[in-house]
Design a protein around this motif. Structure first.
Motif, PDB file in Angstrom:
ATOM      1  N   ILE A  79       0.832  -1.202   0.000  1.00 59.79           N
ATOM      2  CA  ILE A  79       0.000   0.000   0.000  1.00 59.79           C
ATOM      3  C   ILE A  79       0.868   1.255   0.000  1.00 59.79           C
ATOM      4  O   ILE A  79       0.561   2.245  -0.669  1.00 59.79           O
ATOM      5  N   ALA A  80       1.971   1.209   0.740  1.00 64.27           N
ATOM      6  CA  ALA A  80       2.892   2.352   0.756  1.00 64.27           C
ATOM      7  C   ALA A  80       3.428   2.622  -0.648  1.00 64.27           C
ATOM      8  O   ALA A  80       3.495   3.781  -1.091  1.00 64.27           O
ATOM      9  N   LEU A  81       3.813   1.562  -1.351  1.00 59.16           N
ATOM     10  CA  LEU A  81       4.328   1.724  -2.714  1.00 59.16           C
ATOM     11  C   LEU A  81       3.237   2.188  -3.666  1.00 59.16           C
ATOM     12  O   LEU A  81       3.485   3.020  -4.551  1.00 59.16           O
ATOM     13  N   LEU A  82       2.022   1.659  -3.495  1.00 62.81           N
ATOM     14  CA  LEU A  82       0.908   2.050  -4.359  1.00 62.81           C
ATOM     15  C   LEU A  82       0.599   3.532  -4.204  1.00 62.81           C
ATOM     16  O   LEU A  82       0.446   4.253  -5.202  1.00 62.81           O
ATOM     17  N   THR A  83       0.504   4.011  -2.986  1.00 64.91           N
ATOM     18  CA  THR A  83       0.188   5.427  -2.770  1.00 64.91           C
ATOM     19  C   THR A  83       1.317   6.326  -3.269  1.00 64.91           C
ATOM     20  O   THR A  83       1.062   7.399  -3.819  1.00 64.91           O
ATOM     21  N   GLU A  84       2.544   5.876  -3.094  1.00 68.55           N
ATOM     22  CA  GLU A  84       3.671   6.660  -3.631  1.00 68.55           C
ATOM     23  C   GLU A  84       3.588   6.755  -5.147  1.00 68.55           C
ATOM     24  O   GLU A  84       3.851   7.808  -5.736  1.00 68.55           O
TER      25      GLU A  84
END
Length: 275
Positions: A79-84
């Protein structure tokens, strides 16, 4: 829309038009749910970006992936990578039930990314090893049922849990939509979610509560005695959290009282002008 995060296709949807100059709320659904569960709630919002994501094993996000990808820490990293990738540096986070566990885990693992945290009918997990083992066995038994029966048989069983008694009072159209959402799932994805991301295998985040510095709102239904008790225990451990108990409502507040839920979320997100 889909985004491939290290080989896993995540489905996400903007439930509002995106505008870069306003805050973003990322929403995590519960077990057997999808991002669409929040669509009726935020129809009237026009001053917040609403991003809803199908979590692993659910909806249109991949389910046939390596089991370790289901672990809550790995999910949070995805999720962190997706939002970034979407250009969102920080955001507020809303999670319901299973999604609340994931949201709390995310806030603990990526504290600088979270502005506000809203937990609907959520828990930091089970504190003792014995409790976790009992729940792990229960989750494994339910996963076994899912894999050995039709999805419809499981949904029948799931809908008749006492936790969801108050949902039987929902309008027929909403109940049909909710049931179709549950029936749209993959049996394998649901089973993997229980096996590898269930409450029994999730780490306890009770001790980590004190380290969370952002404002936290707990939303719970008046008829959901189990999660009311958990919410009050969270406040005992962390007195600065806010609790809102919604009258005549059970576990899924956002479906049973969508307008009240939306107002609570909106008020909370705009109640700290200095942030």
């Amino acid at each position: 829309m889909n985004s491939n995060i290290n080989g896993v296709n995540y489905y996400y949807e903007w439930l509002s038009d995106y505008e870069p100059n306003r805050q973003t709320l990322v929403c995590f659904h519960g077990f057997t749910g999808t991002s669409q569960t929040f669509a009726p709630v935020f129809q009237k919002e026009n001053d917040i970006n609403i991003l809803a994501i199908d979590l692993l094993g659910h909806g249109k996000t991949d389910c046939y992936v390596h089991p370790y990808r289901y672990q809550i820490e790995c999910l949070c990293q995805d999720i962190a990578l997706l939002t970034e990738r979407l250009g969102i540096v920080d955001f507020s986070l809303l999670g319901y039930s299973m999604g609340a566990r994931a949201a709390l885990a995310f806030a603990c693992l990526f504290p600088k990314k979270v502005q506000y945290l809203i937990l609907e009918s959520g828990s930091p997990g089970l504190e003792s090893k014995a409790e976790r083992m009992r729940r792990k066995n229960s989750d494994e038994h339910l996963a076994g049922f899912i894999m050995s029966h039709t999805l419809e048989a499981f949904v029948d069983k799931w809908e008749n849990l006492s936790l969801f008694d108050s949902q039987k009072r929902l309008p027929t159209k909403i109940k049909e939509t909710l049931r179709n959402e549950r029936l749209s799932q993959s049996s394998f994805g649901l089973a993997c979610s229980l096996w590898f991301m269930g409450t029994g295998v999730q780490p306890s985040f009770w001790q980590a509560l004190s380290d969370i510095e952002v404002p936290i709102l707990l939303i719970v239904g008046e008829l959901d005695f189990k999660f009311q008790k958990i919410a009050k225990k969270i406040k005992t451990n962390k007195p600065d959290v806010s609790i809102k108990i919604v009258c005549d409502t059970g576990h899924c507040v956002h479906l049973e009282k969508p307008e009240i839920f939306s107002n609570l979320v909106h008020t909370f997100l705009f109640s700290y002008p200095n942030r």
